[in-house]
Design a protein around this motif. Structure first.
Motif, PDB file in Angstrom:
ATOM      1  N   ASN A 296       0.823  -1.216   0.000  1.00  0.00           N
ATOM      2  CA  ASN A 296       0.000   0.000   0.000  1.00  0.00           C
ATOM      3  C   ASN A 296       0.848   1.253   0.000  1.00  0.00           C
ATOM      4  N   PHE A 297       1.885   1.225   0.821  1.00  0.00           N
ATOM      5  CA  PHE A 297       2.747   2.407   0.879  1.00  0.00           C
ATOM      6  C   PHE A 297       3.379   2.676  -0.482  1.00  0.00           C
ATOM      7  N   GLN A 298       3.921   1.615  -1.085  1.00  0.00           N
ATOM      8  CA  GLN A 298       4.599   1.790  -2.374  1.00  0.00           C
ATOM      9  C   GLN A 298       3.624   2.299  -3.439  1.00  0.00           C
ATOM     10  N   LEU A 299       2.430   1.705  -3.471  1.00  0.00           N
ATOM     11  CA  LEU A 299       1.442   2.118  -4.475  1.00  0.00           C
ATOM     12  C   LEU A 299       1.010   3.568  -4.253  1.00  0.00           C
ATOM     13  N   ASN A 300       0.755   3.909  -3.003  1.00  0.00           N
ATOM     14  CA  ASN A 300       0.351   5.289  -2.724  1.00  0.00           C
ATOM     15  C   ASN A 300       1.457   6.269  -3.086  1.00  0.00           C
ATOM     16  N   ASN A 301       2.682   5.853  -2.794  1.00  0.00           N
ATOM     17  CA  ASN A 301       3.806   6.742  -3.072  1.00  0.00           C
ATOM     18  C   ASN A 301       3.958   6.968  -4.581  1.00  0.00           C
ATOM     19  N   ARG A 302       3.650   5.928  -5.366  1.00  0.00           N
ATOM     20  CA  ARG A 302       3.828   6.063  -6.821  1.00  0.00           C
ATOM     21  C   ARG A 302       2.595   6.564  -7.536  1.00  0.00           C
ATOM     22  N   LEU A 303       1.417   6.322  -6.971  1.00  0.00           N
ATOM     23  CA  LEU A 303       0.187   6.730  -7.662  1.00  0.00           C
ATOM     24  C   LEU A 303      -0.470   7.918  -6.982  1.00  0.00           C
ATOM     25  N   THR A 304      -0.982   7.652  -5.780  1.00  0.00           N
ATOM     26  CA  THR A 304      -1.760   8.673  -5.081  1.00  0.00           C
ATOM     27  C   THR A 304      -0.954   9.949  -4.850  1.00  0.00           C
ATOM     28  N   TYR A 305       0.300   9.775  -4.451  1.00  0.00           N
ATOM     29  CA  TYR A 305       1.132  10.937  -4.127  1.00  0.00           C
ATOM     30  C   TYR A 305       2.295  11.064  -5.096  1.00  0.00           C
ATOM     31  N   ARG A 306       2.033  10.705  -6.324  1.00  0.00           N
ATOM     32  CA  ARG A 306       3.078  10.734  -7.346  1.00  0.00           C
ATOM     33  C   ARG A 306       3.754  12.103  -7.425  1.00  0.00           C
ATOM     34  N   ASP A 307       2.945  13.150  -7.279  1.00  0.00           N
ATOM     35  CA  ASP A 307       3.516  14.495  -7.394  1.00  0.00           C
ATOM     36  C   ASP A 307       4.372  14.872  -6.188  1.00  0.00           C
ATOM     37  N   GLN A 308       4.268  14.090  -5.097  1.00  0.00           N
ATOM     38  CA  GLN A 308       5.078  14.403  -3.918  1.00  0.00           C
ATOM     39  C   GLN A 308       5.873  13.169  -3.515  1.00  0.00           C
ATOM     40  N   ARG A 309       6.191  12.371  -4.523  1.00  0.00           N
ATOM     41  CA  ARG A 309       6.810  11.082  -4.290  1.00  0.00           C
ATOM     42  C   ARG A 309       8.062  11.151  -3.415  1.00  0.00           C
ATOM     43  N   LEU A 310       8.107  10.276  -2.412  1.00  0.00           N
ATOM     44  CA  LEU A 310       9.266  10.231  -1.525  1.00  0.00           C
ATOM     45  C   LEU A 310      10.329   9.339  -2.138  1.00  0.00           C
ATOM     46  N   ARG A 311      11.575   9.765  -1.980  1.00  0.00           N
ATOM     47  CA  ARG A 311      12.703   8.973  -2.485  1.00  0.00           C
ATOM     48  C   ARG A 311      13.814   8.992  -1.449  1.00  0.00           C
ATOM     49  N   GLY A 312      14.769   8.060  -1.616  1.00  0.00           N
ATOM     50  CA  GLY A 312      15.953   8.048  -0.743  1.00  0.00           C
ATOM     51  C   GLY A 312      15.573   7.862   0.713  1.00  0.00           C
ATOM     52  N   PRO A 313      16.283   8.552   1.607  1.00  0.00           N
ATOM     53  CA  PRO A 313      16.025   8.380   3.050  1.00  0.00           C
ATOM     54  C   PRO A 313      14.581   8.738   3.428  1.00  0.00           C
ATOM     55  N   ALA A 314      14.018   9.739   2.751  1.00  0.00           N
ATOM     56  CA  ALA A 314      12.642  10.149   3.066  1.00  0.00           C
ATOM     57  C   ALA A 314      11.660   9.004   2.812  1.00  0.00           C
ATOM     58  N   LEU A 315      12.020   8.133   1.875  1.00  0.00           N
ATOM     59  CA  LEU A 315      11.154   7.000   1.556  1.00  0.00           C
ATOM     60  C   LEU A 315      11.058   6.052   2.752  1.00  0.00           C
ATOM     61  N   TRP A 316      12.201   5.769   3.378  1.00  0.00           N
ATOM     62  CA  TRP A 316      12.204   4.826   4.514  1.00  0.00           C
ATOM     63  C   TRP A 316      11.504   5.421   5.719  1.00  0.00           C
ATOM     64  N   ARG A 317      11.775   6.691   5.951  1.00  0.00           N
ATOM     65  CA  ARG A 317      11.109   7.380   7.051  1.00  0.00           C
ATOM     66  C   ARG A 317       9.594   7.363   6.816  1.00  0.00           C
ATOM     67  N   GLY A 318       9.208   7.704   5.579  1.00  0.00           N
ATOM     68  CA  GLY A 318       7.791   7.755   5.236  1.00  0.00           C
ATOM     69  C   GLY A 318       7.136   6.393   5.413  1.00  0.00           C
ATOM     70  N   MET A 319       7.846   5.337   5.007  1.00  0.00           N
ATOM     71  CA  MET A 319       7.264   3.998   5.112  1.00  0.00           C
ATOM     72  C   MET A 319       7.050   3.629   6.579  1.00  0.00           C
ATOM     73  N   ALA A 320       8.027   3.969   7.431  1.00  0.00           N
ATOM     74  CA  ALA A 320       7.894   3.652   8.865  1.00  0.00           C
ATOM     75  C   ALA A 320       6.686   4.394   9.446  1.00  0.00           C
ATOM     76  N   VAL A 321       6.575   5.675   9.148  1.00  0.00           N
ATOM     77  CA  VAL A 321       5.452   6.455   9.692  1.00  0.00           C
ATOM     78  C   VAL A 321       4.128   5.907   9.162  1.00  0.00           C
ATOM     79  N   PHE A 322       4.119   5.574   7.864  1.00  0.00           N
ATOM     80  CA  PHE A 322       2.897   5.040   7.238  1.00  0.00           C
ATOM     81  C   PHE A 322       2.448   3.764   7.961  1.00  0.00           C
ATOM     82  N   MET A 323       3.414   2.889   8.270  1.00  0.00           N
ATOM     83  CA  MET A 323       3.046   1.625   8.914  1.00  0.00           C
ATOM     84  C   MET A 323       2.520   1.862  10.330  1.00  0.00           C
TER      85      MET A 323
END
Ligand code: GDD
Ligand code: MN
Length: 375
Positions: A296-323
């Protein structure tokens, strides 16, 4: 004190009657040629061009700015931390001042020699928008790379025609001209999401717009590459759903909910897999929950929030918070459903659905602020 030469040039330049808005992403090799072609096509018309670049890694903005420094008809709007053709166009139009605006791709695929005829049609009056159509007389779609692209395009056109309820041969065109005042009025209602700015405008207008089509060639691309992707098609679908629902539900929420539904399927598949791998139910359920959350996190990051897509370290932080957020959402979901069911306030189904909807709204509301949208 003498006026600097650049100011003299500007003072001598008449106010533009036509603003040409050009969305660009990685179009460095096309910018100078675009200006040359506009210049040739628009002799006798006071015009300006605004390149709206989403901070392309290839340095498109630097090139546009360098041209702007010597040609007062040229401007560059560089947007940071955002992506999107439609929103780029909206901001470009809002940044310009001419009474009439044209929107045209920055990759030279649209035939700019049609601009004066489009302007003449608007000037005649009785028309709100002139659309350059690949399928009207005199137009052609040679630029659609292959049969697959053509099929996708045709399907999109059919769906768009149905939703619009208006007989337009090319509702997916990204090449059109409109009175700026009209665009300004509609702009606050547009979704600004995805690729289809014309469709967004037509569907967002409070009254049906009077559209006139004009045939135009769609040339093959010479430099750079197309940004059309499966994601763009998902955005197209969400634009239509949003407009069909009358804009009552935010499109992002719909996308989030659709991803959630996919996550449920992932969950059940993972549960089955873990079960057949010999894990007990509790372990299998925990594993499936984790897998579904990551998906879900990956899909949301690529689709729902494509315009604000997280990458690099922000991606891991974002995934932890999302979970964390969704873990809490799941507890709330189960807790509420149990309370409703055991308190005999609701049937099993109603309790389950209420719990799920509350969990979904929670996940959406909190993750949209804590995970994405932190700029
Ligand atoms: N600023 C910005 N941000 N510009 C973008 C973005 C973005 O995220 N994505 C694409 N663009 C720019 C491209 O650089 C190009 O100038 C223009 O928008 C169109 O993008 P392409 O990737 O070349 O689109 P296409 O050739 O597949 O699609 C064209 O044909 C469609 C009809 O089939 C476009 O004209 C569409 O607007 C049109 O609907
Ligand atoms: Mn293109």
């Amino acid at each position: 004190m003498t006026t600097p030469p650049s100011a003299q040039t500007r003072a001598a330049t008449p106010a533009p009657r036509l603003s040409v808005i050009v969305p660009c992403y990685n179009e460095r090799d096309n910018v100078a040629e675009m200006v040359r072609r506009l210049s040739a096509a628009l002799t006798g018309i006071a015009w300006e061009v605004v390149f709206v670049d989403d901070d392309s890694p290839d340095g498109t903005a630097a090139i546009a700015r360098a041209i702007a420094a010597i040609d007062p008809r040229v401007r560059c709007l560089r947007r940071i931390g955002r992506r999107g053709l439609a929103s780029a166009v909206i901001e470009g139009v809002l940044s310009s001042c001419a009474a009439i605006v044209a929107v045209i791709d920055g990759d030279l695929q649209h035939d700019e020699t049609r601009l004066p005829d489009m302007l003449a049609l608007l000037d005649q009056g009785g028309v709100d928008v002139v659309v350059a159509s690949r399928f009207a007389a005199g137009g052609d779609a040679a630029g659609l790379a292959d049969a697959k692209r053509l099929r996708i395009s045709n399907a999109g056109i059919k769906i768009a025609q149905i939703v619009l309820g208006q007989k337009l041969s090319d509702p997916m065109s990204g090449y059109f001209m409109v009175q700026r005042e009209l665009f300004e009025d509609i702009a606050p209602r547009m979704t600004g999401q995805g690729f289809k700015i014309l469709l967004d405008m037509l569907l967002s207008a409070p009254n049906r717009l009077r559209v006139q089509e004009i045939g135009a060639r769609f040339r093959p691309r010479e430099a750079g590459e197309s940004k059309l992707s499966p994601l763009v098609m998902v955005q197209f679908a969400s634009l239509l759903v949003d407009k069909l629902l009358g804009g009552r539900i935010p499109p992002r929420f719909l996308a989030f909910a659709m991803v959630g539904a996919v996550g449920l399927v992932v969950h059940l598949a993972a549960l089955k897999l873990a079960g057949s791998a010999g894990f007990g139910f509790d372990t299998a359920q925990t594993l499936a929950t984790l897998v579904a959350m990551i998906a879900n996190f990956q899909l949301n990051n690529r689709l729902t929030y494509r315009d604000q897509r997280l990458r690099g370290p922000a991606l891991w932080r974002g995934m932890a918070v999302f979970m964390l957020v969704c873990g809490f959402g799941a507890f709330a979901n189960i807790g509420i459903a149990r309370a409703l069911y055991h308190g005999e306030h609701a049937t099993k189904l109603a309790a389950g659905v209420t719990g799920a909807v509350i969990g979904l709204v929670w996940n959406y509301a909190v993750s949209s602020t804590l995970v994405w949208g932190r700029r």
